[in-house]
Design a protein around this motif. Structure first.
Motif, PDB file in Angstrom:
ATOM      1  N   THR A 465       0.843  -1.185   0.000  1.00 13.94           N
ATOM      2  CA  THR A 465       0.000   0.000   0.000  1.00 13.94           C
ATOM      3  C   THR A 465       0.883   1.240   0.000  1.00 13.94           C
ATOM      4  OG1 THR A 465      -0.120   0.026   2.417  1.00 13.94           O
ATOM      5  CG2 THR A 465      -1.834  -1.194   1.250  1.00 13.94           C
ATOM      6  N   GLY A 466       0.334   2.349  -0.487  1.00 17.76           N
ATOM      7  CA  GLY A 466       1.075   3.598  -0.547  1.00 17.76           C
ATOM      8  C   GLY A 466       0.180   4.725  -1.017  1.00 17.76           C
ATOM      9  N   ASP A 467       0.758   5.922  -1.111  1.00 15.76           N
ATOM     10  CA  ASP A 467      -0.014   7.078  -1.553  1.00 15.76           C
ATOM     11  C   ASP A 467      -0.159   7.109  -3.071  1.00 15.76           C
ATOM     12  OD1 ASP A 467      -0.172   7.818   1.079  1.00 15.76           O
ATOM     13  OD2 ASP A 467       1.525   9.200   0.971  1.00 15.76           O
ATOM     14  N   GLN A 468       0.915   6.759  -3.798  1.00 16.78           N
ATOM     15  CA  GLN A 468       0.896   6.817  -5.259  1.00 16.78           C
ATOM     16  C   GLN A 468       1.588   5.597  -5.832  1.00 16.78           C
ATOM     17  OE1 GLN A 468       2.721  10.557  -6.332  1.00 16.78           O
ATOM     18  NE2 GLN A 468       0.844  11.706  -6.006  1.00 16.78           N
ATOM     19  N   LEU A 469       1.222   5.271  -7.073  1.00 15.24           N
ATOM     20  CA  LEU A 469       1.844   4.132  -7.758  1.00 15.24           C
ATOM     21  C   LEU A 469       1.887   4.417  -9.250  1.00 15.24           C
ATOM     22  CD1 LEU A 469       1.439   0.377  -7.135  1.00 15.24           C
ATOM     23  CD2 LEU A 469       1.012   1.223  -9.431  1.00 15.24           C
ATOM     24  N   SER A 470       3.004   4.097  -9.875  1.00 16.12           N
ATOM     25  CA  SER A 470       3.136   4.178 -11.331  1.00 16.12           C
ATOM     26  C   SER A 470       3.699   2.858 -11.839  1.00 16.12           C
ATOM     27  CB  SER A 470       4.039   5.344 -11.744  1.00 16.12           C
ATOM     28  OG  SER A 470       5.350   5.170 -11.227  1.00 16.12           O
ATOM     29  N   ALA A 471       3.227   2.434 -13.007  1.00 11.26           N
ATOM     30  CA  ALA A 471       3.645   1.138 -13.553  1.00 11.26           C
ATOM     31  C   ALA A 471       3.778   1.237 -15.065  1.00 11.26           C
ATOM     32  CB  ALA A 471       2.637   0.046 -13.184  1.00 11.26           C
ATOM     33  N   VAL A 472       4.644   0.375 -15.618  1.00 12.11           N
ATOM     34  CA  VAL A 472       4.859   0.281 -17.063  1.00 12.11           C
ATOM     35  C   VAL A 472       4.637  -1.176 -17.468  1.00 12.11           C
ATOM     36  CG1 VAL A 472       6.507   0.567 -18.952  1.00 12.11           C
ATOM     37  CG2 VAL A 472       6.508   2.188 -17.034  1.00 12.11           C
ATOM     38  N   PHE A 473       3.929  -1.387 -18.596  1.00  9.77           N
ATOM     39  CA  PHE A 473       3.611  -2.727 -19.066  1.00  9.77           C
ATOM     40  C   PHE A 473       4.369  -3.025 -20.367  1.00  9.77           C
ATOM     41  CE2 PHE A 473       0.035  -1.146 -16.671  1.00  9.77           C
ATOM     42  CZ  PHE A 473      -0.267  -2.214 -15.836  1.00  9.77           C
ATOM     43  N   ALA A 474       4.594  -4.310 -20.628  1.00 15.87           N
ATOM     44  CA  ALA A 474       5.269  -4.733 -21.856  1.00 15.87           C
ATOM     45  C   ALA A 474       4.941  -6.202 -22.109  1.00 15.87           C
ATOM     46  CB  ALA A 474       6.776  -4.538 -21.743  1.00 15.87           C
ATOM     47  N   GLN A 475       5.064  -6.606 -23.367  1.00  9.17           N
ATOM     48  CA  GLN A 475       4.871  -8.009 -23.712  1.00  9.17           C
ATOM     49  C   GLN A 475       6.052  -8.828 -23.199  1.00  9.17           C
ATOM     50  OE1 GLN A 475       2.469  -9.806 -25.183  1.00  9.17           O
ATOM     51  NE2 GLN A 475       1.077  -8.050 -25.383  1.00  9.17           N
ATOM     52  N   ALA A 476       5.755 -10.004 -22.662  1.00 10.58           N
ATOM     53  CA  ALA A 476       6.810 -10.866 -22.131  1.00 10.58           C
ATOM     54  C   ALA A 476       6.428 -12.317 -22.368  1.00 10.58           C
ATOM     55  CB  ALA A 476       7.012 -10.605 -20.641  1.00 10.58           C
ATOM     56  N   GLU A 477       7.452 -13.163 -22.471  1.00 12.72           N
ATOM     57  CA  GLU A 477       7.234 -14.597 -22.643  1.00 12.72           C
ATOM     58  C   GLU A 477       7.368 -15.282 -21.283  1.00 12.72           C
ATOM     59  OE1 GLU A 477       9.255 -18.418 -24.896  1.00 12.72           O
ATOM     60  OE2 GLU A 477       9.254 -16.478 -25.896  1.00 12.72           O
ATOM     61  N   THR A 478       6.325 -15.983 -20.891  1.00 11.93           N
ATOM     62  CA  THR A 478       6.301 -16.686 -19.614  1.00 11.93           C
ATOM     63  C   THR A 478       5.889 -18.121 -19.854  1.00 11.93           C
ATOM     64  OG1 THR A 478       5.657 -14.620 -18.521  1.00 11.93           O
ATOM     65  CG2 THR A 478       5.386 -16.665 -17.277  1.00 11.93           C
ATOM     66  N   HIS A 479       6.736 -19.061 -19.468  1.00 10.82           N
ATOM     67  CA  HIS A 479       6.467 -20.490 -19.656  1.00 10.82           C
ATOM     68  C   HIS A 479       6.127 -20.791 -21.119  1.00 10.82           C
ATOM     69  CE1 HIS A 479       6.642 -20.750 -15.357  1.00 10.82           C
ATOM     70  NE2 HIS A 479       5.587 -19.973 -15.204  1.00 10.82           N
ATOM     71  N   GLY A 480       6.842 -20.131 -22.039  1.00 10.97           N
ATOM     72  CA  GLY A 480       6.645 -20.388 -23.459  1.00 10.97           C
ATOM     73  C   GLY A 480       5.431 -19.720 -24.060  1.00 10.97           C
ATOM     74  N   LYS A 481       4.778 -18.813 -23.329  1.00  8.06           N
ATOM     75  CA  LYS A 481       3.573 -18.151 -23.824  1.00  8.06           C
ATOM     76  C   LYS A 481       3.743 -16.644 -23.708  1.00  8.06           C
ATOM     77  CE  LYS A 481       0.617 -22.016 -22.410  1.00  8.06           C
ATOM     78  NZ  LYS A 481       0.259 -22.435 -23.775  1.00  8.06           N
ATOM     79  N   GLN A 482       3.252 -15.918 -24.725  1.00  8.66           N
ATOM     80  CA  GLN A 482       3.317 -14.469 -24.728  1.00  8.66           C
ATOM     81  C   GLN A 482       2.155 -13.894 -23.919  1.00  8.66           C
ATOM     82  OE1 GLN A 482       5.412 -12.107 -25.927  1.00  8.66           O
ATOM     83  NE2 GLN A 482       6.904 -13.648 -26.600  1.00  8.66           N
ATOM     84  N   GLN A 483       2.446 -12.885 -23.110  1.00  5.99           N
ATOM     85  CA  GLN A 483       1.387 -12.229 -22.362  1.00  5.99           C
ATOM     86  C   GLN A 483       1.824 -10.800 -22.050  1.00  5.99           C
ATOM     87  OE1 GLN A 483       0.579 -13.538 -18.402  1.00  5.99           O
ATOM     88  NE2 GLN A 483       2.701 -13.588 -17.766  1.00  5.99           N
TER      89      GLN A 483
END
Length: 843
Positions: A465-483
């Protein structure tokens, strides 16, 4: 969220434009104007009538301006007050004289007494379209391929109307036909079955089966309505049971109400009752749809209300959503610029592109605002989703493939799935459009009471928990699958991280209660998916089970559960007491260091400093300090090392000499009635402690230095033995970590054995030997040697004292000389006394 906006993009095109532009602009205005003009001419045809060789002519002028002219090729009186007109042509002139409308019919009859006019055969009308159609609105219309033409040669701005069987009742002021009514405009075709016009009320009714077809904004459309009612006095058009389709999109409602301007353009539209908008697998339903338009019939705004429902049966991305209301805004070209939902809005989507069973996606908020930008030019321009803002109890939940662990094969898919939940007062998500046209999350900003929670497939729950949050997303391969995965995140302001992990049975692997808790606080926390590390910065404080840690910075590696701390590192381990009546209730071990590294796999903790500013570990009055301290929880060992060849390890052991002294009070710092606090200080290049043997061994190339009641002692090696550690009230389940129960020096000091070239220094005496044993409980020391080199103590008062073993305490104490050590043959005791001459002279 991208799905929600995609479903709503075409709402206005289908509902607002198709339900309103077509009906009002073409059927409403065109049919009304044609019928009204025709009937007004016929009704007043007897005002001024002239005959000539070309037939019958009727005209009317006001203030020098001709209003209309009616010409019949032949007008014949066929009875008392009855007339027959053949080849009728009517021209209506606009006020500015720039526009003319033309009405043609082959045969008409007029009963002057009954006030009835009948059209025998077809009636044709060529009407100039209003400005609302010939300007921007007109540019969006194109003929439908194969559509029937009008007269074949009418100008592009002419509305052509055709019907038959028209009857006008002058006394009632009503004109009607039960025949088919058709109109054409620029390739747009419209039909209705029957029409009725009330001249006194200025209302027009298209009785049934109203239809219009053509191309609107580069897309074919078809409009159906059960009927149409147009009130020109109120400038209102009403169409019940309306259905409009265009390029696979369908819009329908129980009732559509159009508010028209005086020029015939649409000011606003309202659809009520079972409003339904569909596109392929997508359906939006609401109780009402309200929209407003410019004079060019370009949408300005629209509102869906009365419970908006979204359903998508797409096999790869099925979804459901709901909101009490949704407001839409458009730019100057009529393209969607924003969508705002209000009141407990939600969207639930299952993404089956990665796994056959699908991954859950959910959005909940009191208010959601989606913003769009325009991509493309001209007819190819379209709206693209760029930003989504959720406020008021905003929550985003999503499942993803866990990169850290594989579940047991019994879980079926063999792919671990974790659930991530994010809540905040205000969530702002920016998106980017991919090459396949999908809007994918790019960056996320959360403000106010932010909470990020991850539920791992292994049962672990991590919450921050916190006052503010920023995040960045990107395509990644996990267990041989793109997500689409979280690439990085930063949370700031009163950050609190908590970890809940179920205990596991070491033999069966099954989960059981109770659960272990771990918490951390900091000014900020940042996560990097590439490294898998969570970094806590600023007044960081961690607590897990019986251990706490504070530091300026702490880095947690979520891939292997290792941790690094830096900057004024303070660590505390607590060991539970043996019972409720024990005092003190627990033993605490404290560590101060510049940095610390914790290895989860080997269960080791390494605390670092320098020779000048060493790491220090202490438990009440006992302590060890060195450049490096290594705690091995798996092997139950503890080591201390200097930072250089000239550096030393320093240790202090404290004990209370008392008959009541027990294991639970090993480091009791208060004086008892039967003893006092005793200290043993050791300095050496190395220290190695084994909890199994309960011994700490001090060695080094320069030997060891020991200070105690026995004096200052130098030797090659020293070994401190501790009494057995106090037992905890209950053992942990098999396989549980035990570092919090076997902290270093958690027992009482028993004795210290010093070996190898022992040299003793006390005030007034010194000695040598091969081994010295110091007993903490009594403070006594035993000095021994070898048969070749027996122990020797040189006392300023008693001279040289030697024997197999010498027993003594602190300086000034009695020296007990033992003739032989256990297991050796008896030897003579040798004592040398030096007489001080100065003293004898005084006597």
């Amino acid at each position: 969220m991208a799905l929600t906006i995609k479903r709503l993009r075409w709402v206005i095109a289908a509902a607002a434009l198709l339900l309103t532009v077509v009906v009002a602009a073409y059927i409403g205005f065109g049919r009304y104007r044609a019928v009204k003009a025709y009937l007004d001419v016929i009704r007043k045809a007897g005002i001024t009538v002239s005959h000539d060789t070309n037939g019958l002519t009727v005209s009317k002028s006001e203030q020098g301006r001709t209003i209309f002219t009616l010409h019949a090729q032949k007008g014949t009186q066929i009875g008392d007050g009855k007339w027959s007109l053949h080849g009728v042509n009517v021209i209506l002139y606009s006020r500015d004289g720039q526009h003319n409308d033309v009405i043609n019919g082959d045969d008409f009859t007029y009963d002057e007494h009954e006030g009835i006019v009948r059209a025998i055969g077809e009636v044709h009308m060529d009407l100039e379209a209003p400005d609302s159609l010939t300007s921007a609105g007109r540019s969006s219309l194109r003929p439908l391929a194969g559509a029937p033409p009008g007269s074949g040669h009418e100008p592009a701005n002419v509305i052509h109307v055709r019907t038959s069987g028209v009857v006008y009742l002058r006394k009632l002021g009503i004109a009607a036909t039960d025949q088919r009514v058709e109109f054409y405009y620029g390739g747009i075709e419209g039909t209705a079955q029957g029409a009725e016009y009330n001249t006194s009320l200025s209302t027009l009714r298209l009785l049934s089966n109203v239809t219009a077809t053509g191309i609107l904004r580069n897309r074919p459309f078809v409009l159906h309505a059960a009927s149409a009612d147009i009130d020109r006095s109120a400038n209102v058009a009403t169409l019940p049971h309306t259905v409009a389709t265009s390029a696979g999109h369908t819009a329908s409602a129980d009732l559509t109400l159009l508010n028209l301007r005086s020029d015939g353009s649409i000011a606003s539209a309202k659809a009520t009752g079972h409003v339904r908008l569909t596109n392929a697998t997508q359906t939006v339903e609401a109780a009402e749809l309200d929209s407003t338009f410019t004079k060019s019939t370009v949408p300005i705004a629209a509102r869906l209300s009365g419970g908006v429902q979204l359903v998508d049966t797409d096999p790869m991305r099925p979804a459901q959503g709901s909101s009490p209301a949704a407001d839409l805004a458009f730019d100057a070209r009529g393209l969607l610029s924003s969508v705002t939902t209000s009141g407990a809005s939600q969207l639930v989507l299952t993404d089956k592109r990665t796994l056959p069973g699908g991954l859950l996606r959910e959005v909940h908020a009191d208010r959601i605002v989606a913003r769009f930008s325009t991509a493309g030019k001209g007819s190819n321009a379209k709206s693209q989703l760029t930003d989504i803002q959720a406020t008021g109890s905003a929550e985003i939940r999503g499942e993803s493939l866990d990169t850290r662990a594989h579940p047991p094969a019994s879980q079926g898919s063999g792919v671990p799935i974790k659930l991530t939940t994010l809540t905040a007062d205000d969530l702002d998500l920016t998106l980017v459009n991919t090459v396949n046209g999908h809007a994918e999350p790019d960056k996320l900003f959360a403000h106010g009471h932010t909470l990020l929670r991850e539920n791992a497939p292994t049962g672990e729950v991590e919450t921050s928990t916190g006052d503010q949050l920023s995040a960045v997303f990107a395509q990644a391969e996990t267990h041989g699958k793109q997500q689409l995965a979280l690439a990085s995140a930063i949370q700031t302001g009163h950050v609190l991280v908590q970890r809940l992990a179920p205990r596991r049975n070491g033999r069966t692997g099954s989960q059981s209660q109770p659960q272990e808790f771990g918490t951390a606080t900091a000014e900020s926390a940042s996560y990097n998916s590439v490294t898998g590390k969570l970094t806590l910065i600023g007044n960081t404080h961690l607590t897990q089970d019986d251990a706490t840690l504070t530091a300026a910075t702490v880095i947690l590696d979520q891939r292997n559960q290792d941790a690094d701390a830096a900057g004024n590192v303070q660590t505390t381990f607590a060991r539970a007491a043996t019972g409720a009546s024990s005092f003190p209730p627990a033993d605490f071990t404290h560590v101060l260091s510049t940095t610390a590294h914790f290895t989860h796999k080997t269960q080791q903790a390494e605390f670092r400093g320098t020779d000048a500013q060493p790491a220090r570990m202490w438990q009440q009055a006992s302590q060890v300090q060195a450049a490096t301290l290594i705690l091995d929880d798996r092997n139950h060992t503890f080591s201390a090392r200097p930072g250089s060849s000239a550096g030393l390890v320093h240790a202090v052991f404290a004990d209370v000499s008392s008959e009541t002294h027990g294991p639970s009070s090993a480091f009791h710092s208060e004086k008892s009635s039967m003893g006092r606090m005793r200290y043993v200080r050791v300095a050496a290049a190395r220290m190695d402690y084994s909890d199994a043997r309960r011994e700490a061994v001090f060695t080094g190339p320069q030997g060891v230095l020991l200070e105690a009641d026995a004096g200052t002692i130098r030797a090659q090696q020293a070994t401190a033995y501790l009494t057995p550690a106090a037992k905890t009230p209950a053992a942990k389940p098999t396989g549980a970590p035990s570092s919090k129960e076997s902290t270093p020096f958690n027992g009482s000091l028993d004795r210290v054995v010093i070996t190898g070239d022992v040299r003793l220094e006390q005030p007034g005496r010194h000695g040598t030997g091969e081994e010295l044993v110091y007993t903490a409980a009594t403070g006594a020391s035993v000095l021994t040697g070898t048969p070749v080199k027996p122990p020797v103590i040189v006392d300023t008062q008693h001279g040289n004292i030697t024997g197999s073993s010498l027993l003594f305490a602190d300086a000034g104490s009695t020296i007990v000389v033992l003739g032989n050590a256990p297991g050796t043959s008896p030897r003579r005791v040798h004592t040398e006394t030096q007489i001080q001459q100065g003293k004898e002279e005084r006597q």
